[in-house]
Enzyme design. Structure first.
Site, short mmCIF file in Angstrom:
data_model
loop_
_atom_site.label_atom_id
_atom_site.label_comp_id
_atom_site.label_asym_id
_atom_site.label_seq_id
_atom_site.Cartn_x
_atom_site.Cartn_y
_atom_site.Cartn_z
N THR A 1 0.85 -1.19 0.00
CA THR A 1 0.00 0.00 0.00
C THR A 1 0.89 1.24 0.00
O THR A 1 1.98 1.22 0.56
CB THR A 1 -0.88 -0.03 1.27
N THR B 1 4.39 4.70 -3.43
CA THR B 1 5.51 4.07 -4.15
C THR B 1 5.07 2.72 -4.70
O THR B 1 5.31 2.40 -5.88
CB THR B 1 6.73 3.91 -3.22
N ASP C 1 7.67 3.72 6.09
CA ASP C 1 7.78 5.11 6.56
C ASP C 1 9.15 5.38 7.17
O ASP C 1 9.62 6.51 7.15
CB ASP C 1 6.65 5.39 7.56
N LYS D 1 5.91 1.00 9.56
CA LYS D 1 4.93 1.11 8.48
C LYS D 1 3.59 1.54 9.07
O LYS D 1 3.43 1.57 10.28
CB LYS D 1 4.76 -0.24 7.76
N GLY D 2 2.66 1.85 8.18
CA GLY D 2 1.32 2.20 8.66
C GLY D 2 0.94 3.64 8.41
O GLY D 2 -0.09 4.10 8.89
N GLY D 3 1.77 4.33 7.58
CA GLY D 3 1.42 5.70 7.21
C GLY D 3 0.07 5.77 6.50
O GLY D 3 -0.63 6.78 6.55
N GLU E 1 -0.80 -5.47 5.85
CA GLU E 1 0.55 -5.50 5.25
C GLU E 1 1.44 -6.49 6.00
O GLU E 1 2.19 -7.25 5.38
CB GLU E 1 1.18 -4.10 5.31
C1 5RP Z 1 0.80 2.09 4.42
C2 5RP Z 1 2.27 2.01 4.47
C3 5RP Z 1 3.01 2.57 3.30
O1 5RP Z 1 3.69 1.55 2.68
C4 5RP Z 1 3.94 3.65 3.79
O2 5RP Z 1 3.17 4.63 4.45
C5 5RP Z 1 4.77 4.27 2.67
O3 5RP Z 1 3.94 4.91 1.76
P1 5RP Z 1 4.52 5.83 0.59
O4 5RP Z 1 5.17 4.92 -0.40
O5 5RP Z 1 3.31 6.54 0.04
O6 5RP Z 1 5.49 6.80 1.20
O7 5RP Z 1 2.88 1.49 5.38
O8 5RP Z 1 0.21 1.63 5.61
#
Ligand code: 5RP
Length: 236
Positions: A33, A36, A93, A103-105, A112
């Protein structure tokens, strides 16, 4: 692939493509998720369309990745239908020198973690700004909590030395609600010396579903950087 001109987006696209290029025909692929990984899903779709890649199935880690997979023509399956995952591609993150992660942004860390930990090969796609000497330096630890347990969980987190904050929605009144119907508390710690034990301690609090510390699970980290205006992808 969509035409991208912004250098940061271009770099994310290149990292996503580099990860998707590792996927072989016939693979079961964990679809992470975030912005990227979205490019990796898009590139998997491109490779399927061109015929260069055949017979893959994806396991999405969120509603977002499910929607993207459908949009780009990546066939999906569920964990009930497969007994293993060959490769998972996911963002992060924060990444520490031992390749442990926060993770978890995107509030998707529970699914995940299930998918990424099951994969024979877990590939992380990040930009260099995500690399830290110590987890928790820039990012709070996301903790998914079942709604009825919010207050006791917050109190227990404070006893562990954390500073919890309920994640609020953007363009939505009230808290963020996860794909599982729960809430997310973002927890700041002064310093995280022992991510492995903190992960366990947080998950031991009754009412916590999962937290965003991922330890000893990463096989490869692909790091994107913009150098002289051009995207460069390196392995950590
Ligand atoms: C979602 C996540 C994402 O993988 C994480 O936040 C990185 O996202 P991005 O590629 O938009 O920076 O852990 O829960």
């Amino acid at each position: 692939m969509t035409q991208v001109t912004d250098p940061v987006k271009l770099m994310k696209q290149e990292v996503g493509k580099a990860a998707a290029a590792l996927v072989k025909s016939g693979s079961i692929v964990g679809l992470g998720t975030g912005s990227t990984t979205a490019y990796a899903i898009q590139y998997l779709g491109d490779r399927l369309k061109s015929g260069e890649l055949k017979d893959i199935v994806g396991i999405p880690t969120s509603f977002q990745s499910e929607v993207l997979a459908k949009e780009y023509g990546v066939p999906l399956t569920t964990l009930d239908a497969v007994d293993r995952i060959d490769i998972a591609i996911d963002g992060a993150d924060e990444v520490d020198p031992n390749r442990n992660l926060i993770k978890g942004g995107g509030a998707a860390h529970t699914r995940e973690k299930v998918v990424d930990y099951l994969a024979d090969s877990f590939v992380v796609v990040v930009d260099s700004g995500k690399l830290v000497d110590r987890l928790g330096s820039t990012f709070a630890v996301p903790v998914e909590v079942i709604p009825m347990a919010l207050t006791p969980v917050i109190n227990a987190i404070k006893k562990l030395g954390g500073k919890p904050e309920l994640r609020m929605g953007v363009r939505k009144a009230g808290p963020v609600i996860t794909d599982q119907g729960n809430m997310v508390v973002d927890v700041r710690f002064d310093k995280i010396d022992d991510p492995e034990n903190l992960e366990k301690a947080l998950n031991n609090i009754p009412g916590v579903l999962e937290n965003g510390i991922f330890v000893n699970c990463t096989d490869l980290v692909l790091v994107g950087e913009v150098i002289d205006g051009k995207p460069v992808v390196k392995e950590l």
